[in-house]
Design an enzyme around this catalytic site. Sequence first.
Site, PDB file in Angstrom:
ATOM      1  N   TYR A 434      62.942  13.677  98.945  1.00 33.97           N
ATOM      2  CA  TYR A 434      63.306  12.797 100.054  1.00 33.97           C
ATOM      3  C   TYR A 434      62.384  12.957 101.259  1.00 33.97           C
ATOM      4  O   TYR A 434      61.574  13.865 101.320  1.00 33.97           O
ATOM      5  CB  TYR A 434      64.777  12.896 100.433  1.00 33.97           C
ATOM      6  CG  TYR A 434      65.377  14.198 100.893  1.00 33.97           C
ATOM      7  CD1 TYR A 434      64.646  15.300 101.292  1.00 33.97           C
ATOM      8  CD2 TYR A 434      66.774  14.301 100.956  1.00 33.97           C
ATOM      9  CE1 TYR A 434      65.264  16.453 101.736  1.00 33.97           C
ATOM     10  CE2 TYR A 434      67.404  15.450 101.396  1.00 33.97           C
ATOM     11  CZ  TYR A 434      66.645  16.519 101.786  1.00 33.97           C
ATOM     12  OH  TYR A 434      67.257  17.662 102.223  1.00 33.97           O
ATOM     13  N   GLU A 435      62.514  12.001 102.183  1.00 33.43           N
ATOM     14  CA  GLU A 435      61.609  11.871 103.343  1.00 33.43           C
ATOM     15  C   GLU A 435      60.160  11.674 102.893  1.00 33.43           C
ATOM     16  O   GLU A 435      59.224  12.141 103.542  1.00 33.43           O
ATOM     17  CB  GLU A 435      61.726  13.085 104.277  1.00 33.43           C
ATOM     18  CG  GLU A 435      63.126  13.379 104.757  1.00 33.43           C
ATOM     19  CD  GLU A 435      63.811  12.194 105.407  1.00 33.43           C
ATOM     20  OE1 GLU A 435      63.111  11.250 105.833  1.00 33.43           O
ATOM     21  OE2 GLU A 435      65.048  12.166 105.445  1.00 33.43           O
ATOM     22  N   GLY A 436      59.984  10.966 101.811  1.00 33.06           N
ATOM     23  CA  GLY A 436      58.645  10.723 101.278  1.00 33.06           C
ATOM     24  C   GLY A 436      58.328  11.735 100.195  1.00 33.06           C
ATOM     25  O   GLY A 436      58.103  12.909 100.480  1.00 33.06           O
TER      26      GLY A 436
END
Length: 593
Positions: A434-436
């Site tokens: 997550y978050e890229g």
Amino acid sequence: MPSYTAPVKDLQFILHEVLKASKSDVPGYEELEPDFTNAVLEEAGKLASEVLTPLNLVGDQQGCRLENGVVRTPEGFKEAFDQMREGGWPGLDMPEEFGGQGMPYVLGTAVGELFSSANQAFTMYQGLTHGAASAILAHGTEAQKATYLPNMVSCEWTGTMNLTEPHCGTDLGLMRTKAEPQEDGTYKISGQKIFISAGEHDMSSNIIHLVLAKIPGGPEGIKGVSLFIVPKFLVNEDGSLGARNGVSCGKLEEKMGIHGNATCVMNYDEATGYLLGTEHKGMRAMFTMMNEARIGVGMQGLAQAEIAYQNAVIYAKDRLQGRDVTGIKNLDGPADPLIVHPDIRRMLMDQKSFTEGARAFMLWGASMIDRSHRADDAAAEGLVSLLTPVIKGFCTDQGYDMTVQAQQVYGGHGYIEEWGMSQYTRDARIAMIYEGANGVQALDLVGRKLAADGGKHVMAFFELVKTFIKDNKDADEDFARDYLEPLKAASKDLQAAGMFFMQNGMKNPNAALAGSTDFMHLFGHVCLGLMWSQMALAAKAALAEGASDTAFYETKLITGRYYMARRLPATALHLKRIESGADPVMALDAANF
């Protein structure tokens, strides 16, 4: 049940003997005196160890439940969240005008590590709120700040970020969520978002969603995305809560880990939204939140590795298995403890050298964020922007690997749930996604960050390393041999990789992209090599000045030498892979996979 002890002494060492925080010229750092930061960290460590750690297993076993549209968090979470609020912890580094304590981000980062180690799923509720509040602080109107920030800073209201949709994750230009303008200046938000952490729960009276959506008639793709504030309950002019907005949780995801955090499918049915920032510039506003979140996620990799390591050490010292090949150590027992065996030592030293190096890297990055914001230092902002994908990608990849190594120390017991080690591996796994996702972080690093501003930020990093080596070349021979020479070799590998991209990237972009993850890891190792070299200097200085705790500083030097000798040489392997180009990666036809 696993235990956790806050690494306060190590945090203090980095803050005051390596970064020399209280002597910095960054505004606000003069308050970071050793006695003050020690008191803050000790109190945070007590909360982490005594309240959050016992709830970590509870959250993992109970998870969250969706009942009639309301998400029930695990037993004890709400009471712990109340304690967190009462202690003022969510607002530690937020502006005083909105009820925060105005402390530097570096101190908030240090405290955040303790809470994340103790209970990552729980800490995400306030962490996401912090990020959403930061986005409103940076891009909101004065009225929006006054309406939302006081309650978000205190975590009376929590916050989320809503990007992903069922058909689009990284490629946000494909999103379908619409924002229809209304005559009163508001927007009607309609669409569905997935993977929304803390999207619905029972620990706060309101939830402020930051939602990416497209205004009809705007530019195609990512250039047509705007960001909106969409509260769960509308807020009246007097600040009281009004009607329920058209936003609801349709489903809770069943996940591999972080069971104590509610990961929601969020449905927006003509929900009232308020534009945050400028029309069609939503990604700029969202990146304020995402960049902070990416550093926070990098810290989660470190945090899970730390608590897994602590428990692996306890087990390795206690568990009797086999005999030391050089001679019996436990004369009165049927076997020697695991820790006598070299391969167990290797795994523990991998973990220890990573966590301590990554902790220094994380706090150094946080200090650059403070310098960029508090001292308006463009060079610091450029450098931390360059390093953000490294902090996120490298620290979470490596942090996950270290939780696996900690599991391995336990042997079969590491695979059994009652020992608790599998939770750290499962919880750490999401941080790589997550978050890229980390592959995207690597592409961002190679495709955007290296060339940003004509490449001056990566050149500044090379110069920083070069200057450090030059300034300390006349240090004692042991330091030069054990630290400076390996750091110099690793830095040359990093420069050679950058040169390869410059020479080959334009004519064959795949040559750069195929090596992007190797470059991110190469860069991360060089950063930790630099951190270990700085920590070694500080440790040597303390010993020369007659420090009373000689064991701490001598241990620091031994651990640093391990990293430089056993971990840092990985840069040569990464360089070799990068220089092989795209052909080995791209040669196989898609039909033949």
